[in-house]
Write an enzyme that holds these catalytic residues in place. Structure first.
Site, short mmCIF file in Angstrom:
data_model
loop_
_atom_site.label_atom_id
_atom_site.label_comp_id
_atom_site.label_asym_id
_atom_site.label_seq_id
_atom_site.Cartn_x
_atom_site.Cartn_y
_atom_site.Cartn_z
N THR A 32 2.95 9.29 18.16
CA THR A 32 3.16 10.41 19.08
C THR A 32 2.02 11.41 18.96
O THR A 32 1.55 11.97 19.95
CB THR A 32 4.48 11.12 18.75
OG1 THR A 32 5.51 10.14 18.65
CG2 THR A 32 4.85 12.10 19.83
N ARG A 604 12.52 2.60 8.67
CA ARG A 604 13.08 3.92 8.93
C ARG A 604 13.11 4.75 7.65
O ARG A 604 13.30 5.96 7.69
CB ARG A 604 14.52 3.84 9.46
CG ARG A 604 14.73 3.14 10.79
CD ARG A 604 13.82 3.63 11.85
NE ARG A 604 12.63 2.77 11.92
CZ ARG A 604 11.52 3.10 12.52
NH1 ARG A 604 11.42 4.26 13.11
NH2 ARG A 604 10.48 2.28 12.54
#
Length: 671
Positions: A32, A604
């Site tokens: 991102t 994760r």
DNA sequence: TCACAGTGGATTTTT
DNA sequence: TCCACTGTGA
């Protein structure tokens, strides 16, 4: 300034403009940040006009994050008309279809059908009551649409009886949707592609407008989305696609890794940049992830590394059954929270299928651990929310028959199935909507007065509010509408108070959401009706509560937690055995996707990862015994992975919360 | 038209 | 275990 905090690979990805660019961003490698930095680089340092840049994501959440990041990174003001276009594929589709409504043969207020609405139409087209069949056909139709296969082609290609029936249902479904002036989610991609393909003027206009394309999660694109990107990218368009082939987990929805390969052949000058430094996880976790994913055949080799130190070794525990597994996890969370002075929100329990959540919830409740479950019924899919949504849809699109049926029967107005059947027949003859049909003179002879009267009253009511919706604010119209249909009273008349007040609360939350969004962006009801169709479970409410997160592996993608538990890592569940027995070619592809799902789960975790599997698992009324640990556990390359973990410690054995707290305190005193 | 009880079926679900 | 649908009776 924009490139100061970037590593060399990231910086290269941000600055590369000469040729199309594919950034292979491993999990946690700052994807991102790269996209947002590139946006800032283009605007601030290259002087590119913001509106000629489009950043396209899959989720609203990703789009929102992108916009926020851009706001902090970009120095040049980007408010008002100077905004870059940051949008999901589907929201861009809505925007496109509204702009090109004429070419799409749609009125501006076209309805957007969610899965439920589509399923209703498909069920009717099939003439079945079999929900399982209807679902199967629905997903087949979706795959056809995502593969840009039109009904006629589907009919021609289908061989078996079942396929034939599905293809015919597809044809009827498509015709019905256009009669309703409605599109489904897949059409939001498919229709722009068709329009851009055949209309040179439109194509050139869009290609002139968007000079820079940034695409997020490109590994999740389907054939239609890829075609759209190709059509949007004109000869002068610069594009950067960011994604991770190892995190492609939506193949069952039509996403295909072929697109990554095709990028290379469609754009021979494609520059491939790999981001392999991970900023999320400790080395033990990355080792496990790397080892698992190594077993998949690779398009691009990639090995994650990090500077965060070794962290905790990955733990594997074998449990007798799923009840014990849930209990162990709950107890471990309690203990770790004390030991590490962690917050509940630092923990996540991830699993393959939603039903696994049940026992986990129970166990967490027993330990008084707060939790939130992602998935399940979305806020926007709740009955009460959809009831109100039906009214709004009908106000902006009087051709939307499913919305009409829902609205006219909720709250009950003494109009039943038989009445609607008669009205439907009349509408069919006149080729008009149900709403229009009830004002036909013929309706007077077909329907008894006591049936027609409430229908016409409803019709007049809708017309009155349609008129108002075009002139008054969204907030006023909604409030008056809710009051006029006495929805709150209806809820309390039909359900126990507790449920009714919960539902009413949801309605209020929904209304607040609409008012807020309408206010913020100056949207009218027409725009809001389309926006709400694209809103998902994640958008309704932000939860900042300190709670353990329970989530499916799919829903966990893109998120991270310090401490992660992977539950039910067993053969048959992860990898799932569903649909893997079928034809061999497909089975291999699907199996590899299961492995990527495991990889997504592992990556994760930031500091600790605990994997568990059960010898027995209850499924429905039967217990499935003799289960085996997932082969992915062996692939993680851990020593003693398959051994049973040591006996329960005193605090784990303790039965009551009081005993547990005492045991934990003893443990703390020792350390 | 609607409330209720019995039945059968049960991956994943960004929009 | 639980949910959602089907058919019945009022």
């Amino acid at each position: 300034m924009t490139s100061a905090a970037l590593n060399p690979a990231q910086r290269e990805a941000v600055r590369h403009l000469e040729t199309p660019c594919l950034v292979l961003a491993g999990a946690g490698s700052g994807k991102t940040r790269v996209i947002a930095s590139k946006l800032a680089y283009l605007i601030d340092e290259c002087g590119v006009a913001a509106p000629s840049i489009a950043a396209i994501t899959f989720t609203n959440k990703a789009a929102r994050e992108m916009l926020e990041r851009a706001r902090t990174l970009v120095q040049t003001p980007i408010e008002g008309r100077r905004k870059p276009l940051i949008s999901t594929f589907h929201a861009l589709g809505v925007h496109f279809l509204r702009t090109e409504a004429q070419a799409a043969a749609l009125k501006p207020g076209f309805s957007i059908f969610a899965a439920d609405d589509s399923l209703g139409v498909i069920t009717q087209a099939l003439g079945t009551t079999d929900r399982v069949l209807a679902r199967a056909v629905q997903s087949q139709i979706s795959l056809w649409k995502n593969g840009l296969i039109e009904p006629d082609e589907a009919v021609a290609r289908s061989t078996g009886d079942r396929d034939q029936a599905a293809a015919r249902a597809y044809r009827e479904y498509a015709a019905t949707l256009s009669a309703y002036q409605a599109v489904d989610f897949d059409d939001l991609i498919r229709l722009p592609v068709r329009i851009l393909e055949r209309d040179l003027e439109v194509r050139e206009r869009w290609q002139r407008r968007l000079r820079y394309l940034l695409i997020d999660e490109v590994q999740d694109t389907n054939a239609a989305q890829y075609a759209w990107l190709r059509l949007l990218a004109g000869p002068l368009t610069h594009f950067t696609a960011v994604g991770d082939d190892d995190q492609s987990i939506y193949g069952w929805r039509g996403a295909t890794l072929d697109n990554l390969q095709r990028l290379g052949t469609d754009y021979p000058t494609l520059k491939v940049i790999k981001l392999e430094q991970n900023y999320r996880s400790c080395q033990h976790i990355l080792n496990a992830a790397n080892q698992v994913i190594r077993a998949n055949p690779k398009l691009f080799e990639k090995t994650l590394w990090s500077e965060l130190g070794p962290g905790d070794p990955v733990l594997v525990s074998a449990c007798e059954d799923d009840e014990e597994e849930a209990e162990r996890i709950a107890v471990r969370i309690s203990a770790m929270k004390f030991e590490r002075r962690a917050r509940f929100a630092d923990f996540a329990v991830l699993y393959r299928s939603n039903q696994q959540a049940r026992l986990l919830e129970q166990a967490l409740r027993k330990q008084h651990i707060p939790y939130t479950v992602t998935g399940g019924t979305s806020f926007f899919e709740r009955t009460e929310v959809r009831d109100l949504a039906a009214y709004l849809r009908l106000l902006v699109n009087d051709d939307d028959d499913p919305a009409f049926i829902r609205a006219v029967t909720t709250p009950r107005r003494g109009i039943g199935a038989a009445t609607l059947e008669t009205l439907g027949a009349l509408a069919g003859e006149r080729q008009c909507s149900l709403l229009a049909a009830l004002f036909e003179t013929a309706a007077e002879s077909r329907l008894a007065a006591r049936q027609l009267a409430p229908l016409r009253e409803f019709g007049a009511f809708i017309h009155r509010f349609t008129w108002r919706a075009e002139r008054e604010t969204v907030a006023v119209v909604i409030d008056d509408l809710l009051a006029a249909i006495a929805y709150r009273d209806w809820l309390f008349d039909n359900e126990p108070d507790r449920q009714a007040s919960q539902r009413w609360q949801n309605v209020c939350e929904f209304v607040d959401w609409i008012k807020r969004r309408a206010e913020e962006d100056g949207r009218n009801l027409l725009e809001m009706a389309q926006l709400m169709a694209l809103a998902s479970r994640l958008d309704g409410r932000e939860d900042d509560s300190d709670a353990v997160r329970l989530s499916t592996l799919h829903a966990a993608k893109g998120l991270e937690w310090p401490h992660v538990f992977l539950a039910g890592v067993e053969e048959g569940l992860l990898p799932s055995s569903v649909g893997l027995e079928d034809d061999a070619a497909d089975a291999i592809v699907r199996f590899e996707e299961e492995r990527r799902l495991m990889y997504v789960g592992i990556t994760r975790a930031q500091r600790s990862l605990q994997v568990s599997w059960c010898r027995q698992r209850s499924r429905g009324r039967e217990r499935v015994a003799e289960r085996e640990p997932s082969r992915f556990i062996a692939e993680m390359g851990l020593d003693r992975a398959l051994e049973k973990t040591p006996d329960l410690s005193p605090e784990q054995k303790a039965q009551t919360p009081q005993e547990r707290i005492a045991a934990l305190q003893a443990l703390l005193r020792k350390s």
